[in-house]
Design a protein around this motif. Structure first.
Motif, PDB file in Angstrom:
ATOM      1  N   ASN A  71       5.329 -14.868  -3.461  1.00 32.21           N
ATOM      2  CA  ASN A  71       5.222 -14.770  -2.002  1.00 32.21           C
ATOM      3  C   ASN A  71       4.074 -13.865  -1.572  1.00 32.21           C
ATOM      4  OD1 ASN A  71       7.392 -16.491  -1.476  1.00 32.21           O
ATOM      5  ND2 ASN A  71       8.862 -14.822  -1.726  1.00 32.21           N
ATOM      6  N   ARG A  72       3.269 -13.434  -2.565  1.00 32.63           N
ATOM      7  CA  ARG A  72       2.066 -12.615  -2.337  1.00 32.63           C
ATOM      8  C   ARG A  72       2.372 -11.253  -1.707  1.00 32.63           C
ATOM      9  NH1 ARG A  72      -0.200 -15.613  -5.924  1.00 32.63           N
ATOM     10  NH2 ARG A  72      -1.560 -17.286  -5.248  1.00 32.63           N
ATOM     11  N   GLU A  73       3.508 -10.658  -2.073  1.00 32.04           N
ATOM     12  CA  GLU A  73       3.854  -9.324  -1.592  1.00 32.04           C
ATOM     13  C   GLU A  73       3.033  -8.298  -2.373  1.00 32.04           C
ATOM     14  OE1 GLU A  73       8.067  -8.495  -1.349  1.00 32.04           O
ATOM     15  OE2 GLU A  73       8.467 -10.592  -0.835  1.00 32.04           O
ATOM     16  N   GLU A  74       2.243  -7.525  -1.657  1.00 34.20           N
ATOM     17  CA  GLU A  74       1.292  -6.609  -2.283  1.00 34.20           C
ATOM     18  C   GLU A  74       1.968  -5.567  -3.174  1.00 34.20           C
ATOM     19  OE1 GLU A  74      -2.154  -3.474  -0.933  1.00 34.20           O
ATOM     20  OE2 GLU A  74      -1.696  -5.157   0.390  1.00 34.20           O
ATOM     21  N   ASP A  75       3.072  -4.996  -2.728  1.00 31.28           N
ATOM     22  CA  ASP A  75       3.733  -3.974  -3.551  1.00 31.28           C
ATOM     23  C   ASP A  75       4.295  -4.569  -4.844  1.00 31.28           C
ATOM     24  OD1 ASP A  75       5.671  -5.287  -1.925  1.00 31.28           O
ATOM     25  OD2 ASP A  75       7.086  -3.652  -2.244  1.00 31.28           O
ATOM     26  N   ALA A  76       4.673  -5.839  -4.799  1.00 31.37           N
ATOM     27  CA  ALA A  76       5.149  -6.502  -6.013  1.00 31.37           C
ATOM     28  C   ALA A  76       3.999  -6.677  -6.996  1.00 31.37           C
ATOM     29  CB  ALA A  76       5.775  -7.852  -5.677  1.00 31.37           C
ATOM     30  N   TRP A  77       2.817  -7.020  -6.488  1.00 33.68           N
ATOM     31  CA  TRP A  77       1.645  -7.155  -7.364  1.00 33.68           C
ATOM     32  C   TRP A  77       1.302  -5.816  -7.996  1.00 33.68           C
ATOM     33  CZ3 TRP A  77      -0.167 -11.205  -9.556  1.00 33.68           C
ATOM     34  CH2 TRP A  77       0.088 -12.449  -8.987  1.00 33.68           C
ATOM     35  N   THR A  78       1.385  -4.769  -7.203  1.00 29.62           N
ATOM     36  CA  THR A  78       1.107  -3.431  -7.740  1.00 29.62           C
ATOM     37  C   THR A  78       2.072  -3.122  -8.878  1.00 29.62           C
ATOM     38  OG1 THR A  78       0.282  -2.686  -5.596  1.00 29.62           O
ATOM     39  CG2 THR A  78       0.991  -0.976  -7.153  1.00 29.62           C
ATOM     40  N   GLU A  79       3.340  -3.405  -8.691  1.00 31.61           N
ATOM     41  CA  GLU A  79       4.329  -3.136  -9.731  1.00 31.61           C
ATOM     42  C   GLU A  79       4.101  -4.009 -10.962  1.00 31.61           C
ATOM     43  OE1 GLU A  79       9.107  -2.992 -10.599  1.00 31.61           O
ATOM     44  OE2 GLU A  79       8.409  -2.904  -8.525  1.00 31.61           O
TER      45      GLU A  79
END
Length: 190
Positions: free
Chosen positions: A21-29
């Motif tokens: 879903n392109r959630e930025e904090d998820a990508w960071t994690e």
């Protein structure tokens, strides 16, 4: 940044869904969780640090482009391993202008080889053991490891300034920590 070491990890399937879903904090994690693994795999090809970082960057681009096609989110680690190996092979191929020196054919043979489920389990367990060993270190030592082996290269001068330790003690402390972690992993493996 060190406070993330204490947060409970998000389940892989939830994390992958959030990345899809392109959630930025998820990508960071995701990058924090698997970045060391990506660099370790790229390093295993015997490349310079700059090449390893190029491979890592290209791997994350491929992961970003392909994450929506992941149908088994609980296998994301295995998928990232495969993407990294393929990027390392592409890099080696580009570096040699499409021709590998005699004896390096093994790299192409590896591209089509899929690790067996046991290898995935062992790799995952070893990574978990390494993260557990790092989590047991004192805060100052964890911070040093993060600066030394994190996603962005940090010079010894910058580490000295950030952590307030003499520049000359960084190398010996690094070596001592790596031996300590190696000892912990050797104990886990036996």
């Amino acid at each position: 940044m060190s406070h993330t070491l204490h947060a409970p990890p998000v389940q892989s399937d939830t994390l992958v869904n959030r990345c899809q879903n392109r959630e930025e904090d998820a990508w960071t994690e995701l990058v924090q969780r698997y970045g060391p693994l990506v660099r370790m795999i790229a390093s295993s090809f015997g490349l310079r640090r700059a090449d390893v970082e190029d491979i890592a960057q290209q791997t994350w681009i491929r992961v970003y482009e392909g994450i929506r096609s992941v149908r088994e989110p609980d296998r994301v680690r295995a998928w990232i391993v495969t993407v990294t190996r393929r990027e390392a092979l592409r890099h080696l191929n580009r570096r040699t202008n499409g021709e590998l020196p005699i004896g390096d054919q093994q790299y192409f043979d590896m591209a089509d080889e899929q690790p067996c489920p046991e290898q995935h389990v062992l790799l995952g367990a070893e990574l978990d053991a390494a993260l557990a060993a790092v989590a047991k270190l004192p805060e100052a030592q964890r911070r040093l490891l993060i600066l030394l082996f994190g996603a962005q290269a940090v010079s010894y001068d910058e580490i000295s300034a950030r952590l307030g330790i003499p520049r000359g003690s960084i190398g010996p402390t690094r070596a001592r920590l790596l031996r300590q972690l190696q000892y912990a992993l050797d104990g886990w493996r036996s």
